[in-house]
Design an enzyme around this catalytic site. Structure first.
Site, PDB file in Angstrom:
ATOM      1  N   TYR A 134     -83.282 -15.752  55.188  1.00  0.00           N
ATOM      2  CA  TYR A 134     -84.163 -15.757  56.339  1.00  0.00           C
ATOM      3  C   TYR A 134     -84.993 -17.035  56.238  1.00  0.00           C
ATOM      4  O   TYR A 134     -85.182 -17.562  55.144  1.00  0.00           O
ATOM      5  CB  TYR A 134     -85.111 -14.558  56.308  1.00  0.00           C
ATOM      6  CG  TYR A 134     -84.445 -13.208  56.310  1.00  0.00           C
ATOM      7  CD1 TYR A 134     -83.967 -12.654  57.488  1.00  0.00           C
ATOM      8  CD2 TYR A 134     -84.325 -12.470  55.133  1.00  0.00           C
ATOM      9  CE1 TYR A 134     -83.370 -11.397  57.498  1.00  0.00           C
ATOM     10  CE2 TYR A 134     -83.725 -11.221  55.131  1.00  0.00           C
ATOM     11  CZ  TYR A 134     -83.264 -10.681  56.318  1.00  0.00           C
ATOM     12  OH  TYR A 134     -82.663  -9.458  56.328  1.00  0.00           O
ATOM     13  N   ARG A 169     -89.394   0.521  60.345  1.00  0.00           N
ATOM     14  CA  ARG A 169     -88.630   1.493  59.554  1.00  0.00           C
ATOM     15  C   ARG A 169     -89.590   2.569  59.056  1.00  0.00           C
ATOM     16  O   ARG A 169     -90.132   2.501  57.949  1.00  0.00           O
ATOM     17  CB  ARG A 169     -87.911   0.788  58.399  1.00  0.00           C
ATOM     18  CG  ARG A 169     -86.815  -0.148  58.898  1.00  0.00           C
ATOM     19  CD  ARG A 169     -86.118  -0.883  57.781  1.00  0.00           C
ATOM     20  NE  ARG A 169     -85.104  -1.792  58.322  1.00  0.00           N
ATOM     21  CZ  ARG A 169     -84.593  -2.818  57.659  1.00  0.00           C
ATOM     22  NH1 ARG A 169     -84.983  -3.070  56.422  1.00  0.00           N
ATOM     23  NH2 ARG A 169     -83.694  -3.603  58.226  1.00  0.00           N
ATOM     24  N   HIS A 281     -77.113  -5.597  62.158  1.00  0.00           N
ATOM     25  CA  HIS A 281     -77.795  -5.323  60.893  1.00  0.00           C
ATOM     26  C   HIS A 281     -77.522  -3.894  60.428  1.00  0.00           C
ATOM     27  O   HIS A 281     -78.364  -3.248  59.811  1.00  0.00           O
ATOM     28  CB  HIS A 281     -79.307  -5.551  61.033  1.00  0.00           C
ATOM     29  CG  HIS A 281     -79.942  -6.181  59.837  1.00  0.00           C
ATOM     30  ND1 HIS A 281     -80.201  -7.525  59.727  1.00  0.00           N
ATOM     31  CD2 HIS A 281     -80.380  -5.648  58.669  1.00  0.00           C
ATOM     32  CE1 HIS A 281     -80.770  -7.795  58.568  1.00  0.00           C
ATOM     33  NE2 HIS A 281     -80.892  -6.662  57.904  1.00  0.00           N
ATOM     34  N   ARG A 284     -80.070  -1.239  61.486  1.00  0.00           N
ATOM     35  CA  ARG A 284     -81.317  -1.106  60.731  1.00  0.00           C
ATOM     36  C   ARG A 284     -82.471  -1.933  61.287  1.00  0.00           C
ATOM     37  O   ARG A 284     -83.543  -1.970  60.689  1.00  0.00           O
ATOM     38  CB  ARG A 284     -81.065  -1.492  59.266  1.00  0.00           C
ATOM     39  CG  ARG A 284     -79.984  -0.666  58.600  1.00  0.00           C
ATOM     40  CD  ARG A 284     -79.716  -1.102  57.170  1.00  0.00           C
ATOM     41  NE  ARG A 284     -80.833  -0.828  56.294  1.00  0.00           N
ATOM     42  CZ  ARG A 284     -81.566  -1.768  55.697  1.00  0.00           C
ATOM     43  NH1 ARG A 284     -81.300  -3.034  55.892  1.00  0.00           N
ATOM     44  NH2 ARG A 284     -82.550  -1.431  54.906  1.00  0.00           N
TER      45      ARG A 284
END
Length: 329
Positions: A134, A169, A281, A284
């Site tokens: 990232y 999350r 992903h 997710r």
């Protein structure tokens, strides 16, 4: 766990064994999605709905799953995708996965937040060493990680582009799990409920000097798995200009991962990428995204033969791999 091949014959059974062995916090960190956790299931269901029409009376005695990927011949059309905190799933889990990938003749993708050095993974990932990253707000620190990966022989750089901000999350928050890991009452209680895992992983690390650290972060960032890590929040300002900068700095193959739009795929081609990974992903990051398999064909059509198209999200069986290949991955 003994010989796992006698206890599990498919991914679902391996998943169940892992759920029973791991603390809930770690299992959910790996397996659960974001928000209402709908997309993880939709990925699987969408792949299951794709049907293959068998043809008969063909000589298949000379069949082969071999492919060429970025100049390497490999026996299977697979790559080990980047997975965080693998060293908390199993003692030195990253090395174990990289070694297993090498034994199967397929590449291993190391994460930015890996707790194993690039040099140590390079010794294990002898069938292909990829590096995922990232971009941080301080790009100079990100470029330093890129340089370190290149110096240690990484061949492919995978830029994850679907996480400009950390997703919601809620399962992780409820279980007291984060990245970096913050020790708290909920997490400790959860860990102690899995004594076999605790003894074989956490206790073993402490007997060898302590928990693993983020091995490839620059000193300015900090490296403790359970400590304060600064300046590493995913940058919300990442844009195509950063892809251009990476292209200048990285002489190996460049893949962007997390593309679901055919239009974005076309733009990526103009910025010199070598590969496009169609991925949500694993479900997710954004629960309202489409299943990755549903958009694969449009990306393949947009890219043509100008770049390599890879695919993930929802794959559970060999038939799923065949479906993605048939569509054009």
């Amino acid at each position: 766990m003994g010989d796992i091949s006698r206890r599990a014959h498919n991914i679902a059974q391996v998943r169940d064994l892992a759920r029973r062995r791991l603390p809930r916090a770690i299992w959910e960190f790996i397996e659960r999605g974001t928000e209402d956790d709908l997309l993880t299931g939709r990925n699987v269901e969408a792949l299951q709905k794709v049907q293959l029409l068998p043809r008969t009376l063909r000589d298949v005695s000379g069949r082969s799953s071999e492919i060429e990927l970025f100049g390497r011949r490999q026996p299977l059309p697979l790559v080990i995708a980047p997975t965080g905190v693998s060293d908390l799933l199993w003692h030195r889990g990253e090395r174990a996965i990289a070694s297993a990938a090498a034994s199967a003749g397929i590449p291993f993708t190391q994460t930015t937040s890996s707790t194993t050095s690039f040099a140590d993974i390079a010794k294990c990932a002898t069938a292909g060493h990829w590096m995922q990253m990232y971009l941080w707000e301080r790009r100079d620190l990100s470029w330093r990680v890129v340089e370190n990966a290149a110096e240690n022989g990484a061949e492919v750089l995978v830029l994850t582009v679907d996480t400009p901000m950390w997703p919601l999350r809620e399962f992780n928050k409820r279980a007291g799990m984060g990245n970096p890991v913050r020790i708290n009452r909920t997490l400790v209680s959860d860990f102690l409920k899995r004594p076999a895992w605790f003894a074989s992983v956490i206790a073993r690390y402490y007997l060898q000097g302590g928990l693993p650290q983020f091995a490839n972060y620059p000193p300015e960032v900090g490296g403790k798995l359970t400590g304060t890590v600064s300046r590493v929040a995913n940058s919300a300002s990442v844009c195509w200009a950063d892809v251009d900068e990476l292209r200048k700095r990285w002489s190996g193959k460049l893949v962007i991962k997390g593309v679901l739009s055919a239009e974005d795929a076309k733009i990526a081609l103009d910025h010199g990428v070598d590969g496009i990974a169609v991925s949500n992903h694993g479900g997710r990051n954004f629960d309202s995204s489409p299943p990755a398999i549903d958009v694969l064909a449009s990306v393949v059509d947009a890219v043509g033969d100008r770049a390599t198209v890879l695919f993930d999200s929802g794959v559970r069986r060999g038939a799923d791999v065949v479906k993605a290949l048939a569509i054009g991955a």
